[in-house]
Write a protein that holds these residues in place. Sequence first.
Motif, mmCIF file in Angstrom:
data_model
loop_
_atom_site.group_PDB
_atom_site.id
_atom_site.type_symbol
_atom_site.label_atom_id
_atom_site.label_comp_id
_atom_site.label_asym_id
_atom_site.label_seq_id
_atom_site.Cartn_x
_atom_site.Cartn_y
_atom_site.Cartn_z
ATOM 1 N N VAL A 67 0.837 -1.205 0.000
ATOM 2 C CA VAL A 67 0.000 0.000 0.000
ATOM 3 C C VAL A 67 0.869 1.251 0.000
ATOM 4 C CG1 VAL A 67 -1.687 1.331 1.328
ATOM 5 C CG2 VAL A 67 -1.956 -1.145 1.107
ATOM 6 N N GLY A 68 1.945 1.221 0.788
ATOM 7 C CA GLY A 68 2.855 2.357 0.820
ATOM 8 C C GLY A 68 3.519 2.605 -0.523
ATOM 9 N N ALA A 69 3.905 1.546 -1.223
ATOM 10 C CA ALA A 69 4.541 1.695 -2.526
ATOM 11 C C ALA A 69 3.571 2.223 -3.573
ATOM 12 C CB ALA A 69 5.128 0.354 -2.970
ATOM 13 N N VAL A 70 2.318 1.728 -3.533
ATOM 14 C CA VAL A 70 1.298 2.257 -4.443
ATOM 15 C C VAL A 70 1.065 3.733 -4.158
ATOM 16 C CG1 VAL A 70 -1.143 2.163 -5.066
ATOM 17 C CG2 VAL A 70 0.159 0.045 -4.831
ATOM 18 N N PHE A 71 1.032 4.087 -2.880
ATOM 19 C CA PHE A 71 0.805 5.475 -2.474
ATOM 20 C C PHE A 71 1.905 6.387 -3.023
ATOM 21 C CE2 PHE A 71 1.582 8.650 1.053
ATOM 22 C CZ PHE A 71 0.570 9.515 0.673
ATOM 23 N N GLN A 72 3.168 5.974 -2.897
ATOM 24 C CA GLN A 72 4.249 6.841 -3.383
ATOM 25 C C GLN A 72 4.230 6.930 -4.907
ATOM 26 O OE1 GLN A 72 7.375 6.372 -5.033
ATOM 27 N NE2 GLN A 72 7.046 4.226 -5.548
ATOM 28 N N ALA A 73 3.818 5.872 -5.596
ATOM 29 C CA ALA A 73 3.726 5.944 -7.053
ATOM 30 C C ALA A 73 2.608 6.894 -7.485
ATOM 31 C CB ALA A 73 3.490 4.548 -7.629
ATOM 32 N N ILE A 74 1.517 6.880 -6.730
ATOM 33 C CA ILE A 74 0.425 7.823 -7.013
ATOM 34 C C ILE A 74 0.917 9.255 -6.860
ATOM 35 C CG2 ILE A 74 -1.776 8.693 -6.118
ATOM 36 C CD1 ILE A 74 -2.585 5.829 -5.550
ATOM 37 N N MET A 75 1.759 9.498 -5.849
ATOM 38 C CA MET A 75 2.264 10.847 -5.617
ATOM 39 C C MET A 75 3.087 11.366 -6.800
ATOM 40 S SD MET A 75 1.319 12.195 -2.713
ATOM 41 C CE MET A 75 -0.226 11.659 -3.435
ATOM 42 N N GLN A 76 3.742 10.454 -7.524
ATOM 43 C CA GLN A 76 4.568 10.865 -8.652
ATOM 44 C C GLN A 76 3.732 11.310 -9.839
ATOM 45 O OE1 GLN A 76 7.448 7.849 -9.656
ATOM 46 N NE2 GLN A 76 8.748 8.332 -7.913
#
Length: 500
Positions: A52-61
């Motif tokens: 979930v954290g990795a998906v979240f940071q990719a969304i931020m990009q």
Amino acid sequence: MSMSISLPLRLHVAGRSASAPTRSASGTTKVSGPAEKKTRNLRHLVFPVLAVGAVFQAIMQTVMVPLLPSMPGFTGAGTTAVSWLVTSTLLVGAVMTPIFGRLADMIGKKRMLLIAFSLMTLGSLICALTSDIGLLIVARGLQGAGAAVLPIGMAILREVLPREHVERSIAMLSSTLGIGTAVGIPFAAAIVQFADWHLLFWTTAAIGAGVALAAWIVIPESDTRTGGRFDAVGAAGLSAALVCLLVPITQGSTWGWTSPAVLLSFAASVLLFVLWGVQQLRNRNPLVDLRVSARRSVLAPHLSALLVGFAFYGNTLITTQLLQAPSGHGAGYDLTILQAAACQLAASFAMMIFAIVASRITERFGPKITIMTGAVFLLAGYSVHAVPGKPLWLVVAAIFVAAIGTSLVYCTLPVLLLGAVPLSQNAAANGVNVLLRTVGSTVCSAVVASVLAAHTLGGGLGIGTAGFVIAYLVCAGCAVVVFVSGFALPSKQALRPVEN
């Protein structure tokens, strides 16, 4: 002579049950005690939290991409200033990823992971509270620190999970970069179309706070840490070199590719990289172990990361513009922001499905075959993309096929590094790999902008078909190089997990 600063290793002590760190012959410190016992029963939740954290940071990009055309009106700033809302995130992400990876190996992976989540959340909170372009650029820079989540998360999985589950879990975590990127655009477009744009960042701030809390509860403290000193001079040198490289790449179409500012920046980046490399080779505790990075088993995955980072971003960036471009005189499909973003969901489905397929191909045939297969899918997807005048369903099919290729490669690169670097350097090595993905995406953004701008029709009639065809063929060329470079990758028999 290199300068460095000491970073003390934390000693966990809690009454009689505590145990002191032990240092192996390689200089690695292993920490154990009550903290490890408290989180042992939560370790089955480590992967979901990291995913979930990795998906979240990719969304931020990617979350700012659908907003860019409207941000001048929202902020009162010019187009050039608004472009820094994307540039600052990519730039900070590129700079911080290897630094956070090295610090994670040294002082604790959980600690650096929480710092990354906290910076992302703070950035979202600032974006939610202001429309000032200066503050927004700073906030987007803070969100760029989230790029370190992926390499740190991979290192945590290698340390926490049983060996038989590590490769598949790391492969699936790597695929979340593509999933988050494909989800981020429709997520942002839906909110912006139906609500105030600040709501987007209130939502991401809430998600970030929740992920940080879950990570604090679930993620165990690092069992393995390296000793030595943090290479502050190396960090400063790498940061300066990356800034001099990436700023002219992202601003070249605005400043002019032959302008003195761009040419001097590129020249400075070359000089700084040379000086940095010499300093790293002479340092006993380098930020990046260049001798390890020069091994074929490490260098080949890094090259693939650079090229696939370019090709992957093209599947999102070029196609989003194609779908929204006006039809008629130019090439386009006249879709709304939300409709174009919905088409990108095909990439999310491909990444989710083929993350599992990638790990099974690797288990049976080895990572070399998986990466070369991924390159074939990338080439097939971009070959379809390059066909002019195709129906919309074929565009979506090309998105899906190219995303399959991205998933196969992205999921396999960390597995190659798993067998090429020691545990004590895992976060740093994955940090460099993710850095090169980011550089590839940044270069793609600049190349695509230049190609499409060169084929823009007069009178606001759109972009000519040739512009999109050329942009897609450049990405196809990257896929060919990835396939050819696959011959330099180690075979399945040559891969063995590297221990300290």
